[in-house]
Design a protein around this motif. Structure first.
Motif, PDB file in Angstrom:
ATOM      1  N   UNK A  29       0.828  -1.199   0.000  1.00 58.61           N
ATOM      2  CA  UNK A  29       0.000   0.000   0.000  1.00 58.61           C
ATOM      3  C   UNK A  29       0.865   1.253   0.000  1.00 58.61           C
ATOM      4  N   UNK A  30       0.196   2.381  -0.118  1.00 64.97           N
ATOM      5  CA  UNK A  30       0.816   3.692   0.011  1.00 64.97           C
ATOM      6  C   UNK A  30       0.137   4.422   1.157  1.00 64.97           C
ATOM      7  N   UNK A  31       0.904   5.220   1.880  1.00 64.04           N
ATOM      8  CA  UNK A  31       0.322   5.986   2.984  1.00 64.04           C
ATOM      9  C   UNK A  31       1.198   7.199   3.258  1.00 64.04           C
ATOM     10  N   UNK A  32       0.586   8.344   3.483  1.00 62.31           N
ATOM     11  CA  UNK A  32       1.335   9.545   3.821  1.00 62.31           C
ATOM     12  C   UNK A  32       1.816   9.506   5.271  1.00 62.31           C
ATOM     13  N   UNK A  33       1.036   8.882   6.120  1.00 61.70           N
ATOM     14  CA  UNK A  33       1.393   8.801   7.540  1.00 61.70           C
ATOM     15  C   UNK A  33       1.047   7.413   8.052  1.00 61.70           C
ATOM     16  N   UNK A  34       2.069   6.565   8.161  1.00 61.77           N
ATOM     17  CA  UNK A  34       1.838   5.182   8.579  1.00 61.77           C
ATOM     18  C   UNK A  34       1.403   5.074  10.033  1.00 61.77           C
ATOM     19  N   UNK A  35       1.682   6.088  10.839  1.00 69.48           N
ATOM     20  CA  UNK A  35       1.409   6.033  12.269  1.00 69.48           C
ATOM     21  C   UNK A  35       0.028   6.566  12.643  1.00 69.48           C
ATOM     22  N   UNK A  36      -0.628   7.251  11.717  1.00 70.38           N
ATOM     23  CA  UNK A  36      -1.839   7.989  12.041  1.00 70.38           C
ATOM     24  C   UNK A  36      -2.941   7.176  12.687  1.00 70.38           C
ATOM     25  N   UNK A  37      -3.126   5.936  12.234  1.00 70.89           N
ATOM     26  CA  UNK A  37      -4.225   5.135  12.771  1.00 70.89           C
ATOM     27  C   UNK A  37      -3.800   4.018  13.689  1.00 70.89           C
ATOM     28  N   UNK A  38      -2.561   4.050  14.157  1.00 74.67           N
ATOM     29  CA  UNK A  38      -2.036   2.928  14.934  1.00 74.67           C
ATOM     30  C   UNK A  38      -2.807   2.695  16.232  1.00 74.67           C
ATOM     31  N   UNK A  39      -3.278   3.746  16.869  1.00 75.71           N
ATOM     32  CA  UNK A  39      -4.029   3.583  18.118  1.00 75.71           C
ATOM     33  C   UNK A  39      -5.473   3.166  17.859  1.00 75.71           C
ATOM     34  N   UNK A  59      -1.843  -7.102  13.596  1.00 80.03           N
ATOM     35  CA  UNK A  59      -1.713  -6.312  12.374  1.00 80.03           C
ATOM     36  C   UNK A  59      -0.420  -5.487  12.443  1.00 80.03           C
ATOM     37  N   UNK A  60       0.300  -5.443  11.331  1.00 79.68           N
ATOM     38  CA  UNK A  60       1.564  -4.720  11.272  1.00 79.68           C
ATOM     39  C   UNK A  60       1.602  -3.845  10.025  1.00 79.68           C
ATOM     40  N   UNK A  61       2.298  -2.713  10.148  1.00 78.47           N
ATOM     41  CA  UNK A  61       2.631  -1.871   8.998  1.00 78.47           C
ATOM     42  C   UNK A  61       4.147  -1.805   8.923  1.00 78.47           C
ATOM     43  N   UNK A  62       4.718  -2.359   7.861  1.00 76.10           N
ATOM     44  CA  UNK A  62       6.171  -2.356   7.684  1.00 76.10           C
ATOM     45  C   UNK A  62       6.574  -1.180   6.812  1.00 76.10           C
ATOM     46  N   UNK A  63       7.530  -0.394   7.281  1.00 75.51           N
ATOM     47  CA  UNK A  63       8.008   0.760   6.527  1.00 75.51           C
ATOM     48  C   UNK A  63       9.462   0.540   6.093  1.00 75.51           C
ATOM     49  N   UNK A  64       9.865   1.281   5.067  1.00 79.17           N
ATOM     50  CA  UNK A  64      11.262   1.350   4.601  1.00 79.17           C
ATOM     51  C   UNK A  64      11.804   0.054   3.992  1.00 79.17           C
ATOM     52  N   UNK A  65      10.969  -0.887   3.625  1.00 78.02           N
ATOM     53  CA  UNK A  65      11.493  -2.106   3.016  1.00 78.02           C
ATOM     54  C   UNK A  65      12.003  -1.815   1.604  1.00 78.02           C
ATOM     55  N   UNK A  66      13.194  -2.317   1.257  1.00 76.68           N
ATOM     56  CA  UNK A  66      13.791  -2.025  -0.051  1.00 76.68           C
ATOM     57  C   UNK A  66      13.348  -3.030  -1.119  1.00 76.68           C
TER      58      UNK A  66
END
Length: 238
Positions: free
Chosen positions: A110-120, A176-183
């Motif tokens: 996926x794409x997201x501008x803010x991966x942390x916004x909905x974490x809570x 549920x996890x959101x992984x960021x920065x994967x190359x």
């Protein structure tokens, strides 16, 4: 060639799941531990990509929030003058058993501008297996590192650990996890049979294979029983 390389990657990393560690180790230490007596393993080729569910975006919105959009098209790498031929069809959706509990899990690009916004409110965890492998274990800090990597595609990888017979479609998934920065520019999944300790029957888990187009480099993300680990599997001649 790609299928052969993926099989080699799975053999190389077969013991990653046999010894879950308390802390992430640098890639050199991970490779050293992989050279210990290997656990029983049975690597096979990539899992076939399932059909894209019509309601996939609805599931993503329900489980992660409106900030995330399914990446229906592959982003073109910007740093390479000559785009390589993609011999693996792009799919933003894959299924398998990532944690070995028997329930079907999902991996969604996926794409997201803010991966942390909905974490809570949506109860997901943001993780950065890539930079954690180098000792940076705070994703709140490493989220800003992507600008320093011109090869970054800008994707996030959503992982849903399924629960029960419904699997990843369960109203309340296991995790549920959101992984960021994967190359990566190409992503696939492959199953691998592993056995951790004596007298414990081998079980099959799914691992995430990452390819960086234009560099011929690959890496792998896998659940070690406690958390997800990223491992650089190198390229030709390494």
């Amino acid at each position: 060639m790609r299928a052969f390389r993926i099989a080699c990657l799975l053999v190389f990393l077969g013991t990653l799941f046999a010894f879950a560690q308390q802390q992430s180790a640098p890639p050199q230490q991970q490779q050293a531990s992989a050279e210990k007596p290997a656990a029983e393993q049975k690597p096979v080729g990539p899992l076939p990509a399932p059909a894209l569910p019509d309601d996939l975006q609805d599931v993503v919105t329900k489980q992660f929030g409106v900030n995330f959009r399914v990446a229906l098209q592959r982003a073109t790498p910007r740093r390479y003058l000559h785009e390589t031929e993609h011999d693996v069809p792009w799919t933003p959706f894959m299924v398998g058993d990532l944690d070995g509990d028997g329930a079907e899990d999902a991996v969604i690009v996926a794409k997201a501008k803010n991966a942390f916004g909905g974490s809570v409110p949506y109860n997901y965890i943001v993780i950065d297996p890539y930079f954690a492998a180098y000792g940076y274990r705070n994703p709140g800090l490493t989220a800003g590192f992507s600008s320093e990597r011109p090869d970054a595609s800008g994707y996030v990888v959503l992982v849903i650990h399924g629960a029960g017979a419904e699997g990843w479609r369960a109203t309340r998934p296991k995790a549920k996890f959101v992984m960021i920065n994967l190359p990566f520019n190409t992503i696939t999944m492959a199953p691998m049979a592993v056995r951790g300790k004596k007298h414990i029957a081998a079980k099959e888990i799914s691992v995430i294979i990452l390819e960086e187009e234009g560099t011929n480099r690959s890496s792998l993300v896998a659940w070690d029983g406690k958390k997800y680990r990223w491992t650089d599997t190198g390229g030709p001649g390494e």
